[in-house]
Design a protein around this motif. Sequence first.
Motif, PDB file in Angstrom:
ATOM      1  N   GLN A 160       1.075  -1.131  -0.092  1.00  0.00           N
ATOM      2  CA  GLN A 160       0.178  -0.070   0.489  1.00  0.00           C
ATOM      3  C   GLN A 160       0.798   1.079  -0.233  1.00  0.00           C
ATOM      4  OE1 GLN A 160      -2.813  -0.101   3.623  1.00  0.00           O
ATOM      5  NE2 GLN A 160      -3.672   1.896   2.766  1.00  0.00           N
ATOM      6  N   LEU A 161       0.480   2.235  -0.646  1.00  0.00           N
ATOM      7  CA  LEU A 161       1.215   3.631  -0.979  1.00  0.00           C
ATOM      8  C   LEU A 161       0.129   4.978  -0.397  1.00  0.00           C
ATOM      9  CD1 LEU A 161       2.239   1.771  -3.135  1.00  0.00           C
ATOM     10  CD2 LEU A 161       3.170   3.373  -4.322  1.00  0.00           C
ATOM     11  N   GLN A 162       0.948   5.570   0.413  1.00  0.00           N
ATOM     12  CA  GLN A 162       0.115   6.907   1.043  1.00  0.00           C
ATOM     13  C   GLN A 162       0.751   7.718   0.715  1.00  0.00           C
ATOM     14  OE1 GLN A 162      -2.967   6.314   2.254  1.00  0.00           O
ATOM     15  NE2 GLN A 162      -3.086   8.659   1.887  1.00  0.00           N
ATOM     16  N   ALA A 163       0.657   9.003  -0.298  1.00  0.00           N
ATOM     17  CA  ALA A 163       1.070   9.770  -0.956  1.00  0.00           C
ATOM     18  C   ALA A 163       0.043  11.051   0.611  1.00  0.00           C
ATOM     19  CB  ALA A 163       0.792  10.135  -1.949  1.00  0.00           C
ATOM     20  N   SER A 164       1.222  12.156   0.360  1.00  0.00           N
ATOM     21  CA  SER A 164       0.903  13.425   1.092  1.00  0.00           C
ATOM     22  C   SER A 164       1.383  14.035   1.031  1.00  0.00           C
ATOM     23  CB  SER A 164       0.935  13.335   2.113  1.00  0.00           C
ATOM     24  OG  SER A 164       2.097  13.045   3.080  1.00  0.00           O
ATOM     25  N   VAL A 217      -2.487  15.915 -10.470  1.00  0.00           N
ATOM     26  CA  VAL A 217      -2.276  14.565  -9.382  1.00  0.00           C
ATOM     27  C   VAL A 217      -1.386  14.237  -9.541  1.00  0.00           C
ATOM     28  CG1 VAL A 217      -4.200  12.834  -8.896  1.00  0.00           C
ATOM     29  CG2 VAL A 217      -5.555  14.886  -9.464  1.00  0.00           C
ATOM     30  N   TYR A 218      -0.626  13.952  -8.455  1.00  0.00           N
ATOM     31  CA  TYR A 218       1.035  13.211  -8.369  1.00  0.00           C
ATOM     32  C   TYR A 218       0.506  12.025  -7.937  1.00  0.00           C
ATOM     33  CZ  TYR A 218       3.250  17.281 -10.006  1.00  0.00           C
ATOM     34  OH  TYR A 218       3.703  18.698 -10.313  1.00  0.00           O
ATOM     35  N   TYR A 219       0.775  11.275  -8.721  1.00  0.00           N
ATOM     36  CA  TYR A 219       0.921   9.768  -7.711  1.00  0.00           C
ATOM     37  C   TYR A 219       2.069   9.080  -7.891  1.00  0.00           C
ATOM     38  CZ  TYR A 219      -3.478  10.259 -10.102  1.00  0.00           C
ATOM     39  OH  TYR A 219      -5.753  10.346 -10.283  1.00  0.00           O
ATOM     40  N   CYS A 220       2.221   8.205  -6.646  1.00  0.00           N
ATOM     41  CA  CYS A 220       3.624   7.843  -6.037  1.00  0.00           C
ATOM     42  C   CYS A 220       3.433   6.497  -6.304  1.00  0.00           C
ATOM     43  CB  CYS A 220       2.998   7.329  -4.592  1.00  0.00           C
ATOM     44  SG  CYS A 220       5.014   6.442  -3.579  1.00  0.00           S
ATOM     45  N   ASN A 221       4.260   6.254  -7.188  1.00  0.00           N
ATOM     46  CA  ASN A 221       4.528   4.553  -7.636  1.00  0.00           C
ATOM     47  C   ASN A 221       6.079   3.327  -7.604  1.00  0.00           C
ATOM     48  OD1 ASN A 221       6.753   3.160 -10.419  1.00  0.00           O
ATOM     49  ND2 ASN A 221       4.570   2.669 -10.068  1.00  0.00           N
ATOM     50  N   ALA A 222       5.741   2.547  -6.767  1.00  0.00           N
ATOM     51  CA  ALA A 222       6.604   1.056  -6.635  1.00  0.00           C
ATOM     52  C   ALA A 222       6.680   0.244  -7.681  1.00  0.00           C
ATOM     53  CB  ALA A 222       6.210   1.023  -5.201  1.00  0.00           C
ATOM     54  N   ARG A 223       7.969  -0.002  -8.318  1.00  0.00           N
ATOM     55  CA  ARG A 223       8.308  -0.955  -9.073  1.00  0.00           C
ATOM     56  C   ARG A 223       9.312  -2.293  -8.051  1.00  0.00           C
ATOM     57  NH1 ARG A 223       9.384   0.172 -15.039  1.00  0.00           N
ATOM     58  NH2 ARG A 223       7.303   0.424 -15.074  1.00  0.00           N
ATOM     59  N   VAL A 224       8.096  -3.263  -8.614  1.00  0.00           N
ATOM     60  CA  VAL A 224       9.168  -4.530  -7.567  1.00  0.00           C
ATOM     61  C   VAL A 224       8.998  -5.156  -8.807  1.00  0.00           C
ATOM     62  CG1 VAL A 224       8.999  -6.278  -5.939  1.00  0.00           C
ATOM     63  CG2 VAL A 224       7.199  -4.284  -5.886  1.00  0.00           C
ATOM     64  N   TYR A 225      10.613  -5.703  -8.795  1.00  0.00           N
ATOM     65  CA  TYR A 225      10.999  -6.648  -9.977  1.00  0.00           C
ATOM     66  C   TYR A 225      11.320  -8.065  -9.188  1.00  0.00           C
ATOM     67  CZ  TYR A 225      12.403  -1.966 -12.064  1.00  0.00           C
ATOM     68  OH  TYR A 225      12.631  -1.313 -12.430  1.00  0.00           O
ATOM     69  N   PHE A 226      10.941  -9.174 -10.087  1.00  0.00           N
ATOM     70  CA  PHE A 226      11.005 -10.465  -9.914  1.00  0.00           C
ATOM     71  C   PHE A 226      12.327 -10.445 -11.179  1.00  0.00           C
ATOM     72  CE2 PHE A 226       7.868 -10.747  -6.919  1.00  0.00           C
ATOM     73  CZ  PHE A 226       6.728  -9.377  -7.274  1.00  0.00           C
ATOM     74  N   THR A 227      11.841 -11.653 -11.276  1.00  0.00           N
ATOM     75  CA  THR A 227      12.578 -12.638 -12.253  1.00  0.00           C
ATOM     76  C   THR A 227      12.274 -12.209 -13.248  1.00  0.00           C
ATOM     77  OG1 THR A 227      13.892 -14.226 -10.811  1.00  0.00           O
ATOM     78  CG2 THR A 227      14.077 -14.785 -13.464  1.00  0.00           C
ATOM     79  N   GLY A 228      13.006 -11.602 -14.807  1.00  0.00           N
ATOM     80  CA  GLY A 228      11.925 -11.560 -16.319  1.00  0.00           C
ATOM     81  C   GLY A 228      10.626 -10.946 -15.700  1.00  0.00           C
ATOM     82  N   ARG A 229      10.210  -9.983 -14.819  1.00  0.00           N
ATOM     83  CA  ARG A 229       9.054  -9.490 -14.805  1.00  0.00           C
ATOM     84  C   ARG A 229       9.112  -8.472 -13.159  1.00  0.00           C
ATOM     85  NH1 ARG A 229       5.249 -10.688 -11.155  1.00  0.00           N
ATOM     86  NH2 ARG A 229       5.368 -12.950 -10.038  1.00  0.00           N
ATOM     87  N   HIS A 230       8.063  -7.404 -14.447  1.00  0.00           N
ATOM     88  CA  HIS A 230       8.194  -6.479 -12.995  1.00  0.00           C
ATOM     89  C   HIS A 230       6.587  -6.739 -12.353  1.00  0.00           C
ATOM     90  CE1 HIS A 230       8.547  -3.666 -16.365  1.00  0.00           C
ATOM     91  NE2 HIS A 230       7.708  -2.966 -15.480  1.00  0.00           N
ATOM     92  N   TRP A 279       0.307   1.204  -7.181  1.00  0.00           N
ATOM     93  CA  TRP A 279      -0.229   2.821  -7.319  1.00  0.00           C
ATOM     94  C   TRP A 279      -0.351   3.304  -6.307  1.00  0.00           C
ATOM     95  CZ3 TRP A 279       2.196   5.760 -11.296  1.00  0.00           C
ATOM     96  CH2 TRP A 279       2.448   4.787 -12.667  1.00  0.00           C
ATOM     97  N   GLY A 280      -0.132   4.920  -5.472  1.00  0.00           N
ATOM     98  CA  GLY A 280      -0.944   5.587  -4.613  1.00  0.00           C
ATOM     99  C   GLY A 280      -1.871   6.092  -4.911  1.00  0.00           C
ATOM    100  N   GLN A 281      -2.690   6.530  -4.498  1.00  0.00           N
ATOM    101  CA  GLN A 281      -4.040   7.270  -4.874  1.00  0.00           C
ATOM    102  C   GLN A 281      -3.558   8.715  -4.858  1.00  0.00           C
ATOM    103  OE1 GLN A 281      -2.448   7.991  -1.522  1.00  0.00           O
ATOM    104  NE2 GLN A 281      -3.696  10.028  -0.511  1.00  0.00           N
ATOM    105  N   GLY A 282      -2.110   9.613  -5.107  1.00  0.00           N
ATOM    106  CA  GLY A 282      -2.814  10.366  -5.780  1.00  0.00           C
ATOM    107  C   GLY A 282      -2.601  11.623  -4.718  1.00  0.00           C
TER     108      GLY A 282
END
Length: 118
Positions: free
Chosen positions: A1-5, A91-104, A108-111
């Motif tokens: 979960q991502l919480q932007a402020s 509206v600004y959004y936070c993004n987290a990219r999580v990497y796995f083997t061969g993919r990601h 997204w946060g709520q903005g």
Amino acid sequence: QLQASGGGLVQTGGSLRLSCVVSGRSFSTFRMGWFRQAPGKEREFVAAISGTFGITSYSDPVKGRFIISRDNAKNTVYLQMNSLKPEDTAVYYCNARVYFTGRHNDYWGQGTLVTVSS
């Protein structure tokens, strides 16, 4: 979960700092980013910071004005926005990219709304 402020109303030339807190483990390995979406426009990349080495990248419109940083002990990424312009309104959004083997996976946060008055 991502919480932007941290969004709000600011005059041209002013500054704001956005924060995004990420729940869960392994935050330090995530690539974190900020995107924005202005009314009637598509979402666009603003800035990103890598997990392990903290390498940063910026879009041309914000380069030299915005600074992205992270505090891995607090599971938080920041976006310091300086010399704001009316065209930064979005509206600004936070993004987290999580990497796995061969993919990601992208998460997204709520903005948070940033309005720059002229």
